[in-house]
Design a protein around this motif. Structure first.
Motif, PDB file in Angstrom:
ATOM      1  N   GLN A   1       0.843  -1.198   0.000  1.00  0.00           N
ATOM      2  CA  GLN A   1       0.000   0.000   0.000  1.00  0.00           C
ATOM      3  C   GLN A   1       0.878   1.249   0.000  1.00  0.00           C
ATOM      4  N   ARG A   2       0.484   2.233  -0.792  1.00  0.00           N
ATOM      5  CA  ARG A   2       1.198   3.505  -0.804  1.00  0.00           C
ATOM      6  C   ARG A   2       0.194   4.633  -0.945  1.00  0.00           C
ATOM      7  N   PRO A   3       0.554   5.837  -0.511  1.00  0.00           N
ATOM      8  CA  PRO A   3      -0.392   6.964  -0.612  1.00  0.00           C
ATOM      9  C   PRO A   3      -0.801   7.215  -2.060  1.00  0.00           C
ATOM     10  N   ILE A   4      -2.063   7.579  -2.256  1.00  0.00           N
ATOM     11  CA  ILE A   4      -2.551   7.898  -3.592  1.00  0.00           C
ATOM     12  C   ILE A   4      -2.279   9.376  -3.868  1.00  0.00           C
ATOM     13  N   LYS A   5      -1.313   9.619  -4.751  1.00  0.00           N
ATOM     14  CA  LYS A   5      -0.954  10.989  -5.106  1.00  0.00           C
ATOM     15  C   LYS A   5      -1.346  11.333  -6.544  1.00  0.00           C
ATOM     16  N   THR A   6      -1.383  10.310  -7.408  1.00  0.00           N
ATOM     17  CA  THR A   6      -1.680  10.538  -8.828  1.00  0.00           C
ATOM     18  C   THR A   6      -2.732   9.527  -9.309  1.00  0.00           C
ATOM     19  N   ILE A   7      -3.803  10.057  -9.912  1.00  0.00           N
ATOM     20  CA  ILE A   7      -4.885   9.218 -10.448  1.00  0.00           C
ATOM     21  C   ILE A   7      -4.993   9.458 -11.950  1.00  0.00           C
ATOM     22  N   LEU A   8      -5.061   8.392 -12.716  1.00  0.00           N
ATOM     23  CA  LEU A   8      -5.204   8.489 -14.171  1.00  0.00           C
ATOM     24  C   LEU A   8      -6.580   7.993 -14.573  1.00  0.00           C
TER      25      LEU A   8
ATOM     26  N   ASP B   1     -10.797   3.134 -21.354  1.00  0.00           N
ATOM     27  CA  ASP B   1     -10.362   1.746 -21.483  1.00  0.00           C
ATOM     28  C   ASP B   1      -8.901   1.634 -21.074  1.00  0.00           C
ATOM     29  N   LEU B   2      -8.601   0.634 -20.273  1.00  0.00           N
ATOM     30  CA  LEU B   2      -7.212   0.384 -19.898  1.00  0.00           C
ATOM     31  C   LEU B   2      -6.582  -0.524 -20.954  1.00  0.00           C
ATOM     32  N   THR B   3      -5.695   0.056 -21.752  1.00  0.00           N
ATOM     33  CA  THR B   3      -4.990  -0.672 -22.808  1.00  0.00           C
ATOM     34  C   THR B   3      -3.499  -0.674 -22.478  1.00  0.00           C
ATOM     35  N   ALA B   4      -2.709  -1.357 -23.322  1.00  0.00           N
ATOM     36  CA  ALA B   4      -1.262  -1.399 -23.110  1.00  0.00           C
ATOM     37  C   ALA B   4      -0.667   0.003 -23.187  1.00  0.00           C
ATOM     38  N   ASP B   5      -1.172   0.825 -24.129  1.00  0.00           N
ATOM     39  CA  ASP B   5      -0.653   2.191 -24.259  1.00  0.00           C
ATOM     40  C   ASP B   5      -0.952   3.012 -23.010  1.00  0.00           C
ATOM     41  N   VAL B   6      -2.158   2.847 -22.464  1.00  0.00           N
ATOM     42  CA  VAL B   6      -2.521   3.580 -21.255  1.00  0.00           C
ATOM     43  C   VAL B   6      -1.685   3.100 -20.077  1.00  0.00           C
ATOM     44  N   MET B   7      -1.401   1.808 -19.998  1.00  0.00           N
ATOM     45  CA  MET B   7      -0.559   1.288 -18.923  1.00  0.00           C
ATOM     46  C   MET B   7       0.859   1.828 -19.033  1.00  0.00           C
ATOM     47  N   ASP B   8       1.370   1.944 -20.266  1.00  0.00           N
ATOM     48  CA  ASP B   8       2.688   2.572 -20.472  1.00  0.00           C
ATOM     49  C   ASP B   8       2.682   3.980 -19.893  1.00  0.00           C
ATOM     50  N   GLU B   9       1.621   4.707 -20.194  1.00  0.00           N
ATOM     51  CA  GLU B   9       1.481   6.081 -19.719  1.00  0.00           C
ATOM     52  C   GLU B   9       1.435   6.125 -18.194  1.00  0.00           C
ATOM     53  N   ALA B  10       0.667   5.213 -17.594  1.00  0.00           N
ATOM     54  CA  ALA B  10       0.522   5.174 -16.132  1.00  0.00           C
ATOM     55  C   ALA B  10       1.857   4.875 -15.456  1.00  0.00           C
ATOM     56  N   GLU B  11       2.612   3.924 -16.017  1.00  0.00           N
ATOM     57  CA  GLU B  11       3.906   3.575 -15.439  1.00  0.00           C
ATOM     58  C   GLU B  11       4.895   4.719 -15.583  1.00  0.00           C
ATOM     59  N   ALA B  12       4.856   5.419 -16.726  1.00  0.00           N
ATOM     60  CA  ALA B  12       5.787   6.527 -16.967  1.00  0.00           C
ATOM     61  C   ALA B  12       5.561   7.687 -16.001  1.00  0.00           C
ATOM     62  N   MET B  13       4.324   7.904 -15.607  1.00  0.00           N
ATOM     63  CA  MET B  13       4.015   9.013 -14.701  1.00  0.00           C
ATOM     64  C   MET B  13       3.963   8.566 -13.237  1.00  0.00           C
ATOM     65  N   ALA B  14       4.368   7.310 -12.964  1.00  0.00           N
ATOM     66  CA  ALA B  14       4.356   6.773 -11.600  1.00  0.00           C
ATOM     67  C   ALA B  14       2.974   6.909 -10.975  1.00  0.00           C
ATOM     68  N   CYS B  15       1.962   6.532 -11.735  1.00  0.00           N
ATOM     69  CA  CYS B  15       0.569   6.622 -11.283  1.00  0.00           C
ATOM     70  C   CYS B  15       0.313   5.660 -10.123  1.00  0.00           C
ATOM     71  N   ASP B  16      -0.552   6.072  -9.191  1.00  0.00           N
ATOM     72  CA  ASP B  16      -0.889   5.235  -8.045  1.00  0.00           C
ATOM     73  C   ASP B  16      -2.225   4.515  -8.223  1.00  0.00           C
TER      74      ASP B  16
ATOM     75  N   ASP C   1      -6.053  18.948  -2.793  1.00  0.00           N
ATOM     76  CA  ASP C   1      -5.201  19.426  -3.887  1.00  0.00           C
ATOM     77  C   ASP C   1      -3.928  18.610  -4.031  1.00  0.00           C
ATOM     78  N   SER C   2      -3.559  17.891  -2.989  1.00  0.00           N
ATOM     79  CA  SER C   2      -2.336  17.086  -3.042  1.00  0.00           C
ATOM     80  C   SER C   2      -2.469  15.878  -3.962  1.00  0.00           C
ATOM     81  N   VAL C   3      -3.716  15.552  -4.364  1.00  0.00           N
ATOM     82  CA  VAL C   3      -3.949  14.431  -5.284  1.00  0.00           C
ATOM     83  C   VAL C   3      -4.148  14.983  -6.694  1.00  0.00           C
ATOM     84  N   THR C   4      -3.321  14.547  -7.619  1.00  0.00           N
ATOM     85  CA  THR C   4      -3.405  14.996  -9.009  1.00  0.00           C
ATOM     86  C   THR C   4      -4.254  14.017  -9.821  1.00  0.00           C
ATOM     87  N   VAL C   5      -5.265  14.555 -10.512  1.00  0.00           N
ATOM     88  CA  VAL C   5      -6.133  13.737 -11.356  1.00  0.00           C
ATOM     89  C   VAL C   5      -5.882  14.106 -12.811  1.00  0.00           C
TER      90      VAL C   5
END
Length: 347
Positions: free
Chosen positions: A34-41, A45-60, A330-334
């Motif tokens: 478990q880690r604090p939720i700081k970034t929400i994407l 649809d969750l696709t491979a491209d979207v997962m690449d994006e999520a990993e690149a931005m260190a999404c929680d 405001d500390s959570v980025t959407v």
């Protein structure tokens, strides 16, 4: 914020109890660490491209409108692309959540957004949602005295959680006790068996299912009687602007033209034929319908606008983001995904 708190916020404005019984909504992937939720994407649809994006931005946390995990499976392997996404999410420590039909149904949700595009009017729900808490039954029976009743209640408590039922007692002119006991469906069988074991109670037992209250303003699809009638041409123009699309598919109703009057509209985000079928309206608006479903509507004089499936649901991204911004610090980025797109294109 921790994940549990974010899930509580999501439940406030898109209760999972509103989802259709066939749907798979809620938290679909929960990382072990478990880690604090700081970034929400946000994505449709969750696709491979979207997962690449999520990993690149260190999404929680990824909130995917459509559930990427829908059908059950017996193993988690790299063979299937959806299972690959689940494995990547776990390895990257990213939680995955889907609201899907709970967001369709809720008042102020996706279907309300969709019907706003055609103009203001008197809006009603096509398929009314009801409270989906456990079903209850009321059991009415007679007991000769308090000792007999207490013995029955003692036996009932042995087979049911005491918190799941309650009762009221009325003393009759014959000095017997008229009992009205409410219990959930899960406890109905053992409760009835206990009551039938008593000669007096078994002869007087009456069982009634308690109807769940409707959740006003919530449910599948929407119907609007417009404040000002418009033409089909104007309806097309408004929906193109609302959906941000250069093209829409149109089937004119029998005996209708582009200038025919539209007074009433019925909409359903996604694939809406099952919800729209039989609804009286001048115009249907949905993402997709089969060829024969369109023919059925047209034969009755109803025109049909189709935008393709996910285009009718794009409002999830902007409207859901506004709701999150209003409820999260405001500390959570959407962020709305830049890689999410409808796979179907007009070339």
């Amino acid at each position: 914020m921790d994940l549990k708190t974010v899930l509580e916020v999501l439940e406030q404005f898109a209760p999972l109890s509103l989802a259709e019984s066939w749907d798979n909504v809620g938290l679909l992937v929960e990382p072990g660490k478990q880690r604090p939720i700081k970034t929400i994407l946000l994505t449709n649809d969750l696709t491979a491209d979207v997962m690449d994006e999520a990993e690149a931005m260190a999404c929680d946390l990824i909130i995917s409108y459509h559930p990427p995990l829908f059908r059950s499976f017996k193993r988690l392997v790299q063979k299937d692309w959806k299972q690959q996404l689940a494995i990547r999410a776990i390895e990257s420590g990213i939680a995955v959540f889907s609201p899907h039909t709970s967001w369709d149904c809720v008042k102020g949700g996706l279907n309300d957004w969709l019907i706003e595009g055609v103009g203001s009017g008197q809006v009603s729900v096509l398929s009314q949602a009801v409270c989906s808490s456990y079903h209850k039954h009321r059991l009415e029976f007679t007991a000769r005295n308090e000792e007999e009743l207490n013995n029955m209640l003692k036996d009932i408590r042995k087979t049911s959680e005491s918190e799941t039922f309650h009762y009221n007692i009325l003393r009759t002119e014959q000095e017997t006790l008229q009992v009205m006991l409410t219990c959930p469906s899960s406890g109905l069988t053992p409760t009835v068996q206990t009551i039938l074991g008593n000669a007096t109670a078994s002869k007087s037992l009456n069982i009634t299912q308690i109807q769940q209250p409707p959740l006003l303003g919530c449910g599948q699809g929407r119907h609007a009687v417009l404040d000002e009638q418009i033409s089909i041409t104007v309806a097309l123009q408004r929906m193109k602007k609302h959906l941000g699309l250069p093209y829409l598919r149109l089937a004119l109703g029998n005996q209708k033209t582009f200038e025919s009057v539209v007074k009433s509209v019925a909409v359903c985000a996604g694939s809406g034929a099952s919800v729209l079928q039989g609804v009286k309206a001048d115009l249907y608006i949905t993402g997709e319908m089969s060829h024969h479903e369109v023919l059925d509507a047209v034969s009755k004089g109803t025109s049909v606008i189709l935008s393709e499936h996910s285009n009718s649901e794009r409002g999830f991204l902007t409207v859901f983001k506004k709701h999150l911004a209003a409820h999260l610090p405001d500390s959570v980025t959407v962020t709305i995904s830049q890689k999410d797109k409808d796979p179907l294109q007009i070339i």
